[in-house]
Design a protein around this motif. Structure first.
Motif, mmCIF file in Angstrom:
data_model
loop_
_atom_site.group_PDB
_atom_site.id
_atom_site.type_symbol
_atom_site.label_atom_id
_atom_site.label_comp_id
_atom_site.label_asym_id
_atom_site.label_seq_id
_atom_site.Cartn_x
_atom_site.Cartn_y
_atom_site.Cartn_z
ATOM 1 N N GLY A 63 13.515 -3.195 6.818
ATOM 2 C CA GLY A 63 14.945 -2.799 6.645
ATOM 3 C C GLY A 63 15.449 -1.359 7.356
ATOM 4 O O GLY A 63 16.643 -1.048 7.043
ATOM 5 N N GLY A 64 14.634 -0.690 7.862
ATOM 6 C CA GLY A 64 14.960 0.565 8.294
ATOM 7 C C GLY A 64 13.986 1.440 7.764
ATOM 8 O O GLY A 64 13.320 1.616 7.195
ATOM 9 N N PRO A 65 13.958 2.956 8.411
ATOM 10 C CA PRO A 65 13.321 4.140 7.712
ATOM 11 C C PRO A 65 13.893 4.720 6.433
ATOM 12 O O PRO A 65 15.139 4.709 5.901
ATOM 13 N N LYS A 66 12.903 5.235 5.676
ATOM 14 C CA LYS A 66 13.078 6.047 4.452
ATOM 15 C C LYS A 66 12.311 7.140 4.757
ATOM 16 O O LYS A 66 11.113 7.440 5.313
ATOM 17 N N THR A 67 13.060 8.634 4.398
ATOM 18 C CA THR A 67 12.627 9.812 4.771
ATOM 19 C C THR A 67 12.305 10.574 3.655
ATOM 20 O O THR A 67 13.027 10.549 2.548
ATOM 21 N N ASP A 68 11.389 11.574 3.984
ATOM 22 C CA ASP A 68 11.338 12.747 2.740
ATOM 23 C C ASP A 68 10.786 13.999 3.564
ATOM 24 O O ASP A 68 10.440 13.896 4.717
#
Length: 252
Positions: free
Chosen positions: A95-100
């Motif tokens: 579903g796309g990127p998740k960042t931290d």
């Protein structure tokens, strides 16, 4: 006849399904549903060295550590400079990127990375060093060109008068290693900031987002660098352009 009607009906149903938009038939994964699992670990006693490890399942990891990037699930990277830095982590799922991101503190410039004495000769470390035209160099010419191995201008020669006519005689260049490899040139009272990349093995230097005084926007060869003198050349085939600078305050 009943079989024919049934065949036509089924064909229409299949056709109707096939004509439905692709997006209506796929439910994208929610990127917020991805649970990030990663570690950023500095090496005890050498906190410039950092181990990056992605443990998030079924994703493509991407790291941006300020001085480079990597897609490796596990990597050991070097943060050469002292200071506070953010290491960014992204996990790319369906579903796309998740960042931290994670903030790390580096206690000092990496002694291994900056082991060559060229770094300190050029920059004086984080404190910085300022270079100016060597207008009092023996012979009087600090800019020009010459043969492929020339150590000073031979053919076209420029001294203080020529630099004054060009409007660059009062230019000042500063190199330092304060949180980055910084470069700044002050010309006519205006300071332009950039960065530099020095190859101590091949003795070259490239200025980014700026240039040396009266420069040609190229990668320069360093043919002389000591505590007080810096000579750069643009090397050609059988010729070279030559720039001779000195530490500000030094007198030949």
């Amino acid at each position: 006849m009943k079989n024919l009607h049934r065949f036509i009906y089924l064909s229409l149903v299949v056709l109707a399904v096939a004509c439905r938009p692709y997006e209506d038939r796929i439910t994208p994964a929610d990127p917020n549903g991805t649970k990030l699992d990663f570690t950023v670990t500095q090496t005890p006693g050498h906190d410039n060295e950092v181990t990056l490890e992605s443990k998030t399942k079924d994703v493509i990891p991407f790291w941006d550590y300020g001085f480079g990037t990597t897609k490796a699930a596990k990597a050991v990277v070097i943060l050469p400079f002292a200071g506070d830095f953010f290491i960014k982590y992204a996990a790319y799922a369906t579903g796309g990127p998740k960042t931290d991101s994670v903030k790390v503190t580096v206690s000092k410039n990496d002694p291994n990375y900056f082991a060559s004495p060229m770094w300190n000769l050029l920059t004086n470390g984080a404190a910085g060093k300022t270079w100016v035209w060597a207008v009092d160099v023996p012979g009087g010419y600090c800019f020009g060109n010459g043969s492929g191995g020339a150590q000073k201008p031979e053919w076209w020669t420029v001294g203080a008068a020529g630099l004054k006519d060009k409007g660059v005689i009062d230019d000042e260049m500063k190199f330092d290693l304060d949180r980055n490899a910084n470069f700044a040139i002050t010309h006519n009272g205006v300071t332009t900031k950039g960065s530099f990349a020095m190859d101590t093995l091949n003795t070259t230097i490239k200025i980014n987002s700026a240039d040396i005084s009266w420069g040609n926007m190229v990668t320069y060869n360093i043919i002389k660098l000591n505590a007080n003198e810096l000579t750069l050349v643009q090397q050609g085939s059988g010729w070279r352009n030559i720039w001779i600078f000195k530490r500000k305050g030094f007198v030949f």
